[in-house]
Design a protein around this motif. Structure first.
Motif, short mmCIF file in Angstrom:
data_model
loop_
_atom_site.label_atom_id
_atom_site.label_comp_id
_atom_site.label_asym_id
_atom_site.label_seq_id
_atom_site.Cartn_x
_atom_site.Cartn_y
_atom_site.Cartn_z
N ALA A 39 8.59 -3.88 36.93
CA ALA A 39 7.71 -4.16 38.06
C ALA A 39 8.39 -4.97 39.14
O ALA A 39 9.13 -5.92 38.86
CB ALA A 39 6.46 -4.91 37.57
N VAL A 40 8.12 -4.58 40.39
CA VAL A 40 8.45 -5.39 41.56
C VAL A 40 7.11 -5.78 42.20
O VAL A 40 6.35 -4.91 42.63
CB VAL A 40 9.32 -4.61 42.56
CG1 VAL A 40 9.44 -5.39 43.88
CG2 VAL A 40 10.69 -4.34 41.97
N THR A 41 6.84 -7.07 42.23
CA THR A 41 5.55 -7.56 42.72
C THR A 41 5.58 -7.69 44.24
O THR A 41 6.47 -8.34 44.80
CB THR A 41 5.21 -8.92 42.10
OG1 THR A 41 5.20 -8.78 40.68
CG2 THR A 41 3.86 -9.42 42.56
N THR A 42 4.60 -7.07 44.90
CA THR A 42 4.52 -7.11 46.36
C THR A 42 3.43 -8.04 46.87
O THR A 42 3.44 -8.40 48.05
CB THR A 42 4.25 -5.70 46.91
OG1 THR A 42 3.02 -5.20 46.36
CG2 THR A 42 5.39 -4.75 46.53
N ALA A 43 2.47 -8.40 46.02
CA ALA A 43 1.39 -9.29 46.43
C ALA A 43 0.78 -9.94 45.20
O ALA A 43 0.82 -9.37 44.09
CB ALA A 43 0.31 -8.53 47.20
N LEU A 44 0.23 -11.12 45.38
CA LEU A 44 -0.51 -11.83 44.34
C LEU A 44 -1.98 -11.82 44.71
O LEU A 44 -2.35 -12.25 45.81
CB LEU A 44 -0.01 -13.27 44.21
CG LEU A 44 1.48 -13.46 43.90
CD1 LEU A 44 1.84 -14.94 43.91
CD2 LEU A 44 1.84 -12.84 42.55
N LEU A 45 -2.81 -11.32 43.81
CA LEU A 45 -4.24 -11.23 44.08
C LEU A 45 -5.00 -12.33 43.37
O LEU A 45 -4.60 -12.80 42.30
CB LEU A 45 -4.78 -9.87 43.62
CG LEU A 45 -4.07 -8.61 44.13
CD1 LEU A 45 -4.83 -7.37 43.68
CD2 LEU A 45 -3.92 -8.64 45.64
N ILE A 46 -6.10 -12.74 43.98
CA ILE A 46 -7.09 -13.60 43.33
C ILE A 46 -8.36 -12.76 43.24
O ILE A 46 -8.96 -12.42 44.26
CB ILE A 46 -7.35 -14.89 44.13
CG1 ILE A 46 -6.08 -15.72 44.24
CG2 ILE A 46 -8.47 -15.70 43.47
CD1 ILE A 46 -6.24 -16.95 45.11
N GLY A 47 -8.74 -12.37 42.02
CA GLY A 47 -9.90 -11.50 41.88
C GLY A 47 -10.28 -11.30 40.45
O GLY A 47 -9.56 -11.70 39.52
N ASP A 48 -11.43 -10.68 40.26
CA ASP A 48 -11.92 -10.37 38.93
C ASP A 48 -12.22 -8.88 38.86
O ASP A 48 -11.67 -8.10 39.64
CB ASP A 48 -13.15 -11.23 38.59
CG ASP A 48 -14.26 -11.09 39.64
OD1 ASP A 48 -14.27 -10.09 40.40
OD2 ASP A 48 -15.13 -11.98 39.69
N SER A 49 -13.07 -8.47 37.93
CA SER A 49 -13.35 -7.05 37.78
C SER A 49 -14.35 -6.53 38.81
O SER A 49 -14.64 -5.33 38.82
CB SER A 49 -13.89 -6.76 36.37
OG SER A 49 -15.09 -7.47 36.13
N ALA A 50 -14.83 -7.41 39.68
CA ALA A 50 -15.77 -6.98 40.71
C ALA A 50 -15.13 -6.90 42.08
O ALA A 50 -15.37 -5.96 42.85
CB ALA A 50 -16.97 -7.92 40.75
N ARG A 51 -14.29 -7.89 42.41
CA ARG A 51 -13.78 -7.95 43.78
C ARG A 51 -12.49 -8.77 43.83
O ARG A 51 -12.20 -9.54 42.92
CB ARG A 51 -14.81 -8.57 44.72
CG ARG A 51 -15.07 -10.03 44.45
CD ARG A 51 -16.20 -10.59 45.28
NE ARG A 51 -17.45 -9.92 44.95
CZ ARG A 51 -18.23 -10.25 43.91
NH1 ARG A 51 -17.86 -11.22 43.08
NH2 ARG A 51 -19.34 -9.61 43.67
N VAL A 52 -11.76 -8.59 44.93
CA VAL A 52 -10.61 -9.44 45.24
C VAL A 52 -11.05 -10.45 46.29
O VAL A 52 -11.55 -10.08 47.35
CB VAL A 52 -9.42 -8.60 45.75
CG1 VAL A 52 -8.34 -9.50 46.33
CG2 VAL A 52 -8.84 -7.77 44.62
N GLU A 53 -10.86 -11.72 45.99
CA GLU A 53 -11.26 -12.77 46.92
C GLU A 53 -10.16 -13.12 47.91
O GLU A 53 -10.44 -13.55 49.03
CB GLU A 53 -11.67 -14.02 46.14
CG GLU A 53 -12.91 -13.81 45.26
CD GLU A 53 -13.35 -15.08 44.57
OE1 GLU A 53 -12.71 -16.13 44.77
OE2 GLU A 53 -14.35 -15.02 43.83
N ASP A 54 -8.91 -12.95 47.52
CA ASP A 54 -7.81 -13.27 48.42
C ASP A 54 -6.55 -12.58 47.93
O ASP A 54 -6.45 -12.20 46.76
CB ASP A 54 -7.60 -14.78 48.50
CG ASP A 54 -6.92 -15.22 49.80
OD1 ASP A 54 -6.54 -14.32 50.60
OD2 ASP A 54 -6.77 -16.43 50.01
N ALA A 55 -5.60 -12.41 48.84
CA ALA A 55 -4.32 -11.79 48.49
C ALA A 55 -3.21 -12.47 49.27
O ALA A 55 -3.39 -12.82 50.44
CB ALA A 55 -4.35 -10.30 48.81
#
Length: 282
Positions: A39-55
């Protein structure tokens, strides 16, 4: 010690804590289909199984360095590029992949889970960069009919353009195959489709190669499209040609959705190991 024998696949994508999309989801599908994912990571997400709150996007130089170090050490059987929200990343990844033209590249550049750039000009620049830099290198480009329309707005000049003409434009850029998901499920001869069916249509240089209708599942699902593109990548890494890989990947994805699990209070997440779990003793 035994040398690595399963095909290696390098995936570019976001790190999703819920494991529904991005590199965690890709690596799970690759493993389930007897490949080894990196894997090459392009973004870090903050989220759960419903939604992403921030990236948070990863700096393009970091994206490039992650890939270069891995590629100096290992030989990839295939590449997958997921959704990107950053023009600089698109340029960096395109430059890297240009050094490996013999390995299949599956491009799945859109995700409803990732927020679009807020500025309309940024969206236009991102779509144009994808079209100019990554689409010409792709063995297969996968996108929905709606996403195809969004991408086509970067070159359309008239109102008479059709899905077929949009696909022809992408193929003329150098992309070998285009898989459009969520198309009308009627046959190419105009027959009426069964209720609650959707289709995936594969296009190549000679036009429509396959038009596969599938029963719509209610869900709601998170990561269905990424499961399909990851499975296509895995089957191609194992040596299948594009039509066979698309067919097998669709069947695998339908199984993963039929056995999807709800981890929390959000959407159902495809069970990428369903066929392996069925064989486990109770």
């Amino acid at each position: 010690m035994q040398n690595q024998t399963s095909p290696l696949i390098l995936s570019f994508g976001a790190a999703d804590p819920a494991g529904a999309i991005g590199v965690q989801a890709d690596l799970a599908a690759f493993s389930a289909l007897s490949c080894t994912g990196l894997a090459v990571t392009t973004a870090l997400l903050i989220g759960d199984s419903a939604r992403v709150e921030d990236a948070q996007d990863i700096d393009a130089d970091w994206v490039s360095d992650q890939a270069r170090v891995i590629l100096e050490d290992m030989t990839m059987a295939a590449f997958k590029v997921g959704a990107l929200n950053n023009v600089e990343q698109v340029a960096a990844i395109a430059e890297i992949l240009s050094d490996y033209p013999d390995a299949p590249l599956i491009l799945d550049p859109f995700s409803s889970r990732l927020p679009d750039p807020a500025d309309a000009d940024e969206v236009e620049e991102l779509l144009t960069a994808l079209r100019q830099l990554l689409v010409p290198q792709a063995t297969l480009l996968m996108l929905s009919q709606v996403e195809l329309g969004r991408l086509a707005e970067t070159w359309r000049e008239g109102a008479e353009d059709t899905m077929e003409s949009d696909v022809e434009h992408l193929l003329a850029l150098g992309c070998e195959f285009v898989l459009v998901t969520g198309t009308h499920a009627g046959s190419q001869q105009g027959e009426t489709a069964a209720p609650n069916t959707l289709a995936n249509t594969l296009f190549g240089a000679d036009g429509v190669i396959s038009h596969d209708a599938w029963q719509h599942m209610p869900g709601p699902f998170l990561g269905a499209g990424g499961t399909l593109s990851a499975a296509i990548t895995a089957f191609m890494a194992r040596g299948s040609d594009v039509p066979d890989a698309v067919k097998a990947a669709q069947e695998y994805t339908i199984g993963a959705l039929a056995h999807a699990q709800r981890y929390g209070m959000g959407k159902f997440i495809p069970n990428r190991f369903f066929h392996m779990q069925q064989a486990l003793p109770t």
